[in-house]
Design a protein around this motif. Structure first.
Motif, PDB file in Angstrom:
ATOM      1  N   GLU A 134      36.886  47.218  40.230  1.00 29.24           N
ATOM      2  CA  GLU A 134      37.269  48.170  41.281  1.00 29.24           C
ATOM      3  C   GLU A 134      36.787  47.717  42.654  1.00 29.24           C
ATOM      4  O   GLU A 134      37.518  47.852  43.651  1.00 29.24           O
ATOM      5  CB  GLU A 134      36.712  49.554  40.954  1.00 29.24           C
ATOM      6  CG  GLU A 134      37.339  50.185  39.726  1.00 29.24           C
ATOM      7  CD  GLU A 134      36.788  51.585  39.447  1.00 29.24           C
ATOM      8  OE1 GLU A 134      36.069  52.133  40.306  1.00 29.24           O
ATOM      9  OE2 GLU A 134      37.082  52.121  38.361  1.00 29.24           O
ATOM     10  N   VAL A 135      35.580  47.199  42.739  1.00 33.16           N
ATOM     11  CA  VAL A 135      35.033  46.790  44.041  1.00 33.16           C
ATOM     12  C   VAL A 135      35.846  45.648  44.638  1.00 33.16           C
ATOM     13  O   VAL A 135      36.176  45.658  45.831  1.00 33.16           O
ATOM     14  CB  VAL A 135      33.547  46.400  43.911  1.00 33.16           C
ATOM     15  CG1 VAL A 135      33.006  45.886  45.247  1.00 33.16           C
ATOM     16  CG2 VAL A 135      32.721  47.579  43.434  1.00 33.16           C
ATOM     17  N   ASP A 136      36.180  44.650  43.824  1.00 37.95           N
ATOM     18  CA  ASP A 136      36.958  43.524  44.331  1.00 37.95           C
ATOM     19  C   ASP A 136      38.317  43.984  44.855  1.00 37.95           C
ATOM     20  O   ASP A 136      38.778  43.531  45.905  1.00 37.95           O
ATOM     21  CB  ASP A 136      37.159  42.475  43.234  1.00 37.95           C
ATOM     22  CG  ASP A 136      35.909  41.664  42.958  1.00 37.95           C
ATOM     23  OD1 ASP A 136      34.820  42.062  43.423  1.00 37.95           O
ATOM     24  OD2 ASP A 136      36.006  40.635  42.267  1.00 37.95           O
ATOM     25  N   GLU A 137      38.971  44.885  44.109  1.00 36.77           N
ATOM     26  CA  GLU A 137      40.278  45.371  44.563  1.00 36.77           C
ATOM     27  C   GLU A 137      40.139  46.172  45.848  1.00 36.77           C
ATOM     28  O   GLU A 137      40.962  46.025  46.777  1.00 36.77           O
ATOM     29  CB  GLU A 137      40.935  46.223  43.480  1.00 36.77           C
ATOM     30  CG  GLU A 137      42.322  46.703  43.877  1.00 36.77           C
ATOM     31  CD  GLU A 137      43.058  47.439  42.770  1.00 36.77           C
ATOM     32  OE1 GLU A 137      44.295  47.503  42.834  1.00 36.77           O
ATOM     33  OE2 GLU A 137      42.384  47.949  41.850  1.00 36.77           O
ATOM     34  N   PHE A 138      39.116  47.003  45.938  1.00 37.40           N
ATOM     35  CA  PHE A 138      38.887  47.785  47.155  1.00 37.40           C
ATOM     36  C   PHE A 138      38.703  46.870  48.363  1.00 37.40           C
ATOM     37  O   PHE A 138      39.311  47.079  49.430  1.00 37.40           O
ATOM     38  CB  PHE A 138      37.657  48.673  46.969  1.00 37.40           C
ATOM     39  CG  PHE A 138      37.161  49.316  48.229  1.00 37.40           C
ATOM     40  CD1 PHE A 138      37.776  50.444  48.739  1.00 37.40           C
ATOM     41  CD2 PHE A 138      36.076  48.792  48.915  1.00 37.40           C
ATOM     42  CE1 PHE A 138      37.319  51.037  49.917  1.00 37.40           C
ATOM     43  CE2 PHE A 138      35.608  49.377  50.088  1.00 37.40           C
ATOM     44  CZ  PHE A 138      36.233  50.508  50.588  1.00 37.40           C
ATOM     45  N   LEU A 139      37.873  45.843  48.220  1.00 41.92           N
ATOM     46  CA  LEU A 139      37.610  44.932  49.338  1.00 41.92           C
ATOM     47  C   LEU A 139      38.842  44.092  49.673  1.00 41.92           C
ATOM     48  O   LEU A 139      39.092  43.789  50.846  1.00 41.92           O
ATOM     49  CB  LEU A 139      36.413  44.042  49.006  1.00 41.92           C
ATOM     50  CG  LEU A 139      35.072  44.793  48.931  1.00 41.92           C
ATOM     51  CD1 LEU A 139      33.980  43.897  48.368  1.00 41.92           C
ATOM     52  CD2 LEU A 139      34.668  45.324  50.300  1.00 41.92           C
ATOM     53  N   PHE A 140      39.621  43.733  48.667  1.00 37.46           N
ATOM     54  CA  PHE A 140      40.878  43.026  48.928  1.00 37.46           C
ATOM     55  C   PHE A 140      41.820  43.904  49.753  1.00 37.46           C
ATOM     56  O   PHE A 140      42.435  43.431  50.732  1.00 37.46           O
ATOM     57  CB  PHE A 140      41.536  42.640  47.601  1.00 37.46           C
ATOM     58  CG  PHE A 140      42.955  42.156  47.759  1.00 37.46           C
ATOM     59  CD1 PHE A 140      43.236  40.892  48.255  1.00 37.46           C
ATOM     60  CD2 PHE A 140      44.014  42.988  47.419  1.00 37.46           C
ATOM     61  CE1 PHE A 140      44.540  40.457  48.426  1.00 37.46           C
ATOM     62  CE2 PHE A 140      45.327  42.566  47.577  1.00 37.46           C
ATOM     63  CZ  PHE A 140      45.598  41.289  48.077  1.00 37.46           C
TER      64      PHE A 140
END
Length: 506
Positions: A134-140
């Motif tokens: 979830e964090v990687d997608e949010f930052l992307f």
């Protein structure tokens, strides 16, 4: 002829958390940025434990590049207030427990088989475990909002460089081929090390002392270790935090088990094992690594591998694997190292140039420090002399940090069977980390993490590691006395019984 549609200032290979943060800051600074990745979001990823150093760098990036969402991700409290929908775990510090085969966990004297090192004073300012999916997608998505151009599902197959012109990156995606022209390339692809493989970077892995493999996955219904301690009648009244709110380390006969708990009921679980000794020749080492790889590939789940450790077997009895879908993922030798400088305008983030080991949770901080430094390099583009200096500093900082970490981590593994000796090895690491944290806290911007720019500290650390690996007790006085110039946290104090509540950096 270059088509301006696909001409960018910076091409970033890899759309994980570090590549996306880098893309966001560059786009916010007015540069045209491409984010290229062979996969899509959301996706399984491992490597989730943040630290005070990582959080300090997040706040630094937030302030310099006016990205307040990064600051909100830097503590458990602000994360919960601003992004309650984004999964994470509460991390108050590091907890370590030494298990003995065929015995339930126990200790007759507090600190005999346990060590707790606090990183924060309370839950509000605690560190976090990142649920990377979830964090990687949010930052992307933040990178795209700030103007980054995405090329997801694109596998880079060729990189060309004209001496006087931009790089040309050719990729193949679901919809066909794509070409991007860029003045800079930053490899943020992590262990895939895409550009290093394409460009034939020298392999420096054989210079690393650390030799481990790991098997890992995400699990539901992992039992509470805190509850297990209570049921076993173990004393937790002096603990500076709940042992489950931590990067939890369970030391075994030939390695250790990590547990990182998220607030969605999932726990990251991984078992890391030592697979080498200094006495083995390269041929025997390769054989041992091949056997380790074959063993790991047969493992479908970690939850049934702890019959020899009854306390762990009990908390994993009901656990079920949730990711990755094909079964717990295993590695051969985990370590790899290449130079981070491919060419003057082609750099690799630390986590793309090296994989070391999860023992001290250094990955997120190292990646973010790389983002910070590469931003400085690229945004100095108007001053060639300063830029060349910054590039050389970037490479030397990385190599010196990596060398120190490798020394500390490999030594910790080699003495892991002796818990008192292992604890002393950890104290050297924590002293370096705290010194670096205090430097950030005073408003300085260290050129190296973990105090690796302090030549006297590095010299002491290496001497101490050498003594630790010797079969005698000389290390006790040597480390206690030698660490004093950097020991602001009262480490190696027998009176605290391995319960360190120092929290000056939070």
């Amino acid at each position: 002829m270059i088509h301006m549609k696909n001409k960018v200032d910076v091409a970033i290979i890899g759309a994980g958390f570090a590549g996306s943060i880098l893309a966001t800051a560059l786009a916010k600074s007015g540069l045209r940025v491409a984010l290229i990745d062979s996969t899509h979001h959301p996706r399984f990823a491992i490597g989730e434990s943040s630290t005070p150093l990582a959080d300090m760098i997040l706040r630094r990036l937030a302030k310099i590049y006016q990205l307040p969402f990064l600051e909100n991700l830097s503590t458990w409290g602000s994360w919960q207030h601003q992004f309650p929908q984004l999964t994470c775990g509460r991390k108050r510090g590091f907890s370590y427990y030494r298990h003995h085969r065929h015995q339930f966990y126990s200790e007759q004297k507090l600190g005999e088989n346990s060590l707790l090192v606090a990183a924060s004073e309370n839950n509000e300012v605690a560190d976090t475990h990142w649920y990377r999916e979830e964090v990687d997608e949010f930052l992307f998505q933040e990178a795209i909002k700030h103007g980054a151009i995405e090329f997801l599902g694109h596998k880079i197959v060729q990189i060309e460089n004209e001496t006087s012109g931009p790089f040309t990156l050719r990729s193949i995606g679901e919809s066909g081929e794509a070409t991007v022209h860029s003045d800079w390339i930053v490899d943020a692809s992590g262990s895939a090390a895409v550009s290093a493989k394409i460009m034939g970077q020298p392999d420096l892995t054989n210079t690393l002392r650390t030799q481990t493999r790991t098997t890992y996955g995400h699990y539901r219904d992992v039992g509470s270790w805190s509850q297990q301690l209570h049921e076993l009648g173990q004393n937790t009244q002096q603990d500076p935090f709940d042992s489950d709110d931590a990067a939890q380390h369970h030391l075994l006969d030939n390695g250790w088990l990590w547990m990182l708990r998220f607030n969605n009921g999932i726990t990251s679980v991984g078992r890391t094992e030592w697979i080498g000794t200094e006495l083995l020749g390269s041929e025997k080492l390769e054989t041992k690594q091949r056997e380790a790889r074959q063993l790991g590939n047969r493992a479908e789940s970690l939850s049934h591998n702890f019959q020899d450790y009854p306390s762990l077997d009990k908390i994993m009895a009901m656990a079920s694997l949730t990711a990755p879908s094909q079964g717990a993922r295993s590695t051969a030798r985990l370590q790899r190292l290449v130079p981070p400088l491919v060419s003057q305008r082609h750099l690799m983030l630390p986590t793309a140039a090296m994989t070391l080991d999860p023992l001290h949770s250094t990955g997120i901080a190292h990646a973010l420090a790389g983002v910070d430094r590469i931003l400085n390099v690229i945004l100095l583009s108007g001053n060639n002399k300063n830029q060349l200096h910054a590039i050389k500093q970037y490479e030397s900082s990385f190599l010196e940090e990596s060398d120190l970490l490798d020394e500390l981590v490999s030594t910790a593994y080699q003495v892991m069977g002796d818990f008192e000796r292992f604890t002393a090895a950890c104290m050297i690491y924590f002293a370096g980390a705290i010194c670096c944290e205090e430097s950030y806290q005073r408003g300085y911007h260290p050129t190296h993490l973990w105090n690796a720019d302090d030549t006297e500290f590095v010299r002491f650390a290496k001497q101490a590691c050498l003594v630790l690996r010797q079969p005698n007790d000389e290390y006790k006085s040597m480390i206690t006395e030698g660490l004093s110039p950097w020991n602001t946290a009262g480490l190696m104090d027998p009176g605290v019984q391995n319960r360190y509540a120092y929290t000056a950096t939070k």
